[in-house]
Design a protein around this motif. Structure first.
Motif, PDB file in Angstrom:
ATOM      1  N   GLU A 267       0.835  -1.193   0.000  1.00 45.04           N
ATOM      2  CA  GLU A 267       0.000   0.000   0.000  1.00 45.04           C
ATOM      3  C   GLU A 267       0.871   1.245   0.000  1.00 45.04           C
ATOM      4  O   GLU A 267       2.053   1.194   0.359  1.00 45.04           O
TER       5      GLU A 267
ATOM      6  N   GLN B 113      -7.915  -2.370 -21.128  1.00 42.88           N
ATOM      7  CA  GLN B 113      -7.515  -3.461 -20.242  1.00 42.88           C
ATOM      8  C   GLN B 113      -7.609  -4.823 -20.918  1.00 42.88           C
ATOM      9  O   GLN B 113      -7.602  -5.866 -20.257  1.00 42.88           O
TER      10      GLN B 113
ATOM     11  N   GLU C 186      -2.290   1.872 -12.799  1.00 37.02           N
ATOM     12  CA  GLU C 186      -3.087   1.399 -11.659  1.00 37.02           C
ATOM     13  C   GLU C 186      -4.420   2.132 -11.597  1.00 37.02           C
ATOM     14  O   GLU C 186      -5.450   1.540 -11.246  1.00 37.02           O
ATOM     15  N   THR C 187      -4.421   3.404 -11.961  1.00 39.82           N
ATOM     16  CA  THR C 187      -5.668   4.179 -11.991  1.00 39.82           C
ATOM     17  C   THR C 187      -6.651   3.582 -12.986  1.00 39.82           C
ATOM     18  O   THR C 187      -7.839   3.429 -12.697  1.00 39.82           O
TER      19      THR C 187
ATOM     20  N   ALA D 138      -6.722   0.467 -14.143  1.00 35.95           N
ATOM     21  CA  ALA D 138      -7.159  -0.856 -13.684  1.00 35.95           C
ATOM     22  C   ALA D 138      -8.233  -0.729 -12.617  1.00 35.95           C
ATOM     23  O   ALA D 138      -9.238  -1.454 -12.620  1.00 35.95           O
ATOM     24  N   ARG D 139      -8.055   0.215 -11.694  1.00 34.10           N
ATOM     25  CA  ARG D 139      -9.038   0.417 -10.628  1.00 34.10           C
ATOM     26  C   ARG D 139     -10.340   0.986 -11.181  1.00 34.10           C
ATOM     27  O   ARG D 139     -11.443   0.556 -10.797  1.00 34.10           O
ATOM     28  N   ALA D 140     -10.238   1.937 -12.096  1.00 30.74           N
ATOM     29  CA  ALA D 140     -11.434   2.548 -12.684  1.00 30.74           C
ATOM     30  C   ALA D 140     -12.247   1.508 -13.448  1.00 30.74           C
ATOM     31  O   ALA D 140     -13.484   1.511 -13.400  1.00 30.74           O
TER      32      ALA D 140
ATOM     33  N   ALA E 267     -12.240  -1.823 -12.876  1.00 30.15           N
ATOM     34  CA  ALA E 267     -12.801  -2.781 -11.919  1.00 30.15           C
ATOM     35  C   ALA E 267     -13.991  -2.205 -11.176  1.00 30.15           C
ATOM     36  O   ALA E 267     -14.947  -2.919 -10.853  1.00 30.15           O
ATOM     37  N   GLU E 268     -13.959  -0.898 -10.917  1.00 31.51           N
ATOM     38  CA  GLU E 268     -15.023  -0.244 -10.137  1.00 31.51           C
ATOM     39  C   GLU E 268     -16.074   0.409 -11.033  1.00 31.51           C
ATOM     40  O   GLU E 268     -16.984   1.076 -10.526  1.00 31.51           O
TER      41      GLU E 268
ATOM     42  N   GLN F  17     -12.844   8.432 -12.562  1.00 32.45           N
ATOM     43  CA  GLN F  17     -11.506   8.424 -11.984  1.00 32.45           C
ATOM     44  C   GLN F  17     -10.444   8.888 -12.991  1.00 32.45           C
ATOM     45  O   GLN F  17      -9.402   9.391 -12.602  1.00 32.45           O
TER      46      GLN F  17
END
Length: 573
Positions: free
Chosen positions: A37, A163, A502-503, A505-507, A509-510, A515
């Motif tokens: 983290e 992705q 990483e931004t 990938a997170r956007a 997934a969510e 984002q």
């Protein structure tokens, strides 16, 4: 950190734990889950890990003692040379690492090497997703709610594509039912010389000027075509309601095509609700539900036991008059989506569709054909309020009762369609979908930091202007020495560039394309801070080359992010 660096640090932790766990009961029962983290306080380091606190109880060790052993083994591993600069232990056993300056600077060369592909991933390779959005009834122009759907859906589609997913953008036309008949009746009333306000004007009719335009073209026996389907030629006969209906629907589908083209949105497929009836898909879905034992007759209606799947009450499928309720064709449509091979389906719709989620999913589970629970996913957006000249705009002449997407693009661009499209697209994904949004046209027209899209685009243009003054060879940047990049604003830029993959990938997934807009604003802010703190074209050749490389990398990531949300990256402003 870059993804590979994160993987390398994870491997260092796993290697450090291996001899500690060897021969213990823990080694046989637990696979250590190393989670890295970012510390809340940057002064604590670049990476934090609580693995020692996780395993201390099972190993019957003090967490700090275990952390000390892990750190000693990690720092002694030659594989960490050049990556991990130092490590320390905080609090009850947190392990904090500092990544070397060279590792942080490596992001510049990664961006330069990957170019437009930087941030992309193959995580979704071999997977297919269908994203349905806009799906407006062909009864009028696209309104600002449809615009928010278009911005969200198109950005989400691009995000999934980045992705590695095979993405299908689909527009579902509700071209059957009461609203379509109301459209036909409205045009027919105009053809007979009536207008809104007349005693003969139908109470439920559509009042916008576009109804009169359709009537004029129908009377002139014109031919219109939509993006798919057969052209419709008007008969010109005021009593020919079937021709009026077919012509009006095709006319408005063409109008919506024009709006979407101005908005820069393209679809891979259009699916007509009427085809579900014509092809027997609705009857087939009802037959499957009947055979599942989840339906029953009561008071002359056919019901589905949606309570069995978490709905607050059972729902009527077929009314007393023999017609189906609106969620039945939705169930049939999503069965078709699954049968077409889509492992994931996402619907971008207004929040007024919230009540349909439970019953559609219940119907899909009840047919028992292997559709996964939670299919489809939903991204529901709240309403958009439009402000202009300090006042809320509620209607437009074109639509008669609401602000259209075309209005918003024209107003926000001040006559420049590209500028208007950029502003509308950026603004409409700049908040989470489930929050209400106030679109201020006056802000969209400003050429200042108050306008977020201008702020981001100006960061790109500012870099372009810097690079125009540079006379060096871009080919030399691949081997440039980046060690001079030590200023605080440079460190911030490097960290922001590294966070981009990483931004995304997170956007993805969510299901949160907003984002990307957040990230771009942060990147632009960090670029502007660097610009005011440091000079790029300095006399020190090594420093100049390193900063030029940093600027080229920043420009590339700005381009990549803006492209994902369908916004241009101008070289001059």
């Amino acid at each position: 950190m870059l993804a590979q660096q994160k993987q390398d640090i994870t491997a260092l932790f796993q290697a450090a734990l291996a001899p500690i766990l060897a021969g213990t009961d823990v080694a046989a029962t637990i696979v250590p889950n190393v989670v890295l983290e970012r510390p809340r306080d940057p002064s604590h380091g670049d990476v934090a890990c609580n693995i020692a606190m996780q395993l201390a109880k099972q190993l019957k060790m003090n967490p700090r003692e275990l952390a000390t052993k892990v750190v000693e083994a990690l720092l002694a591993n030659p594989a960490g040379k050049g990556l991990v600069e130092s490590a320390d232990i905080a609090g009850p056993g947190f392990i904090n690492l500092r990544v070397s300056a060279a590792a942080k600077q490596a992001v510049v060369k990664a961006v330069l090497a990957q170019g437009a592909a930087y941030g992309n991933s193959d995580a979704g390779a071999g997977k297919s997703v269908i994203i349905e959005f806009v799906s407006a009834n062909p009864t009028g122009p696209l309104h600002v709610g449809h615009g928010r759907q278009a911005a969200l859906g198109d950005a989400l589609s691009s995000l999934f594509g980045s992705q590695g997913y095979a993405v299908t953008r689909e527009f579902y036309y509700n071209d059957a039912g009461v609203q379509i008949q109301t459209l036909a009746n409205s045009v027919q009333a105009r053809l007979r010389g009536f207008k809104p306000g007349d005693a003969e004007w139908p109470e439920s009719a559509y009042n916008g000027d576009y109804i009169a335009d359709i009537a004029e073209d129908f009377k002139a026996k014109k031919t219109v075509s939509a993006s798919d389907g057969a052209p419709a030629t008007a008969s010109g006969d005021v009593d020919d309601i079937d021709s009026i209906r077919a012509f009006a629907v095709t006319y408005l589908r063409n109008e919506q095509d024009i709006d979407l083209q101005a908005f820069g949105v393209k679809f891979d497929n259009y699916y007509l609700e009427s085809s579900l009836y014509a092809d027997g898909k609705v009857d087939a879905a009802v037959d499957m539900l009947n055979k599942s034992g989840k339906t029953y007759e009561e008071e002359g209606a056919l019901w589905l036991r949606t309570e069995d799947y978490g709905d607050d009450k059972n729902r009527v499928m077929r009314k007393k008059d023999g017609t189906y309720t609106y969620f039945v064709p939705d169930v049939a449509y999503h069965i078709v989506k699954f049968q077409r091979g889509f492992g994931q389906a996402i619907n971008v719709q207004g929040s007024d569709h919230h009540g349909t989620i439970a019953r559609v999913r219940a119907g899909l589970q009840a047919v028992n054909v292997g559709i996964p629970q939670g299919f489809p996913d939903y991204v529901l957006h709240k309403m958009v309020t439009v402000m202009k000249g300090g006042e809320e705009v509620k209607i437009s002449k074109r639509a008669g009762s609401y602000v259209t997407v075309r209005d918003l693009i024209e107003w926000s661009g001040g006559g420049d369609i590209t500028k208007g499209r950029d502003a509308v697209r950026f603004f409409l994904i700049s908040r989470k979908a489930d929050t209400e949004f106030v679109f201020d046209v006056d802000v969209a027209l400003k050429t200042s930091d108050e306008n977020p899209v201008y702020y981001v685009q100006y960061a790109h243009a500012r870099i372009c202007r810097m690079l125009e003054q540079w006379t060096g060879d871009a080919a030399t940047l691949a081997d440039v020495d980046l060690s001079p990049l030590t200023a605080p604003t440079e460190a911030t830029l490097l960290a922001t560039l590294a966070a981009y993959p990483e931004t995304l990938a997170r956007a993805q997934a969510e299901l949160g394309p907003h984002q990307i807009a957040f990230y771009l604003r942060d990147l632009a802010a960090n670029l502007h801070s660097f610009y005011f703190a440091e000079r790029v074209l300095v006399d020190d050749e090594a420093l100049k080359a390193a900063r030029i490389a940093l600027m080229v990398a920043t420009r590339q990531v700005l381009q990549n992010g803006l492209a994902l949300i369908g916004v241009s990256a101008p070289n001059k402003m």
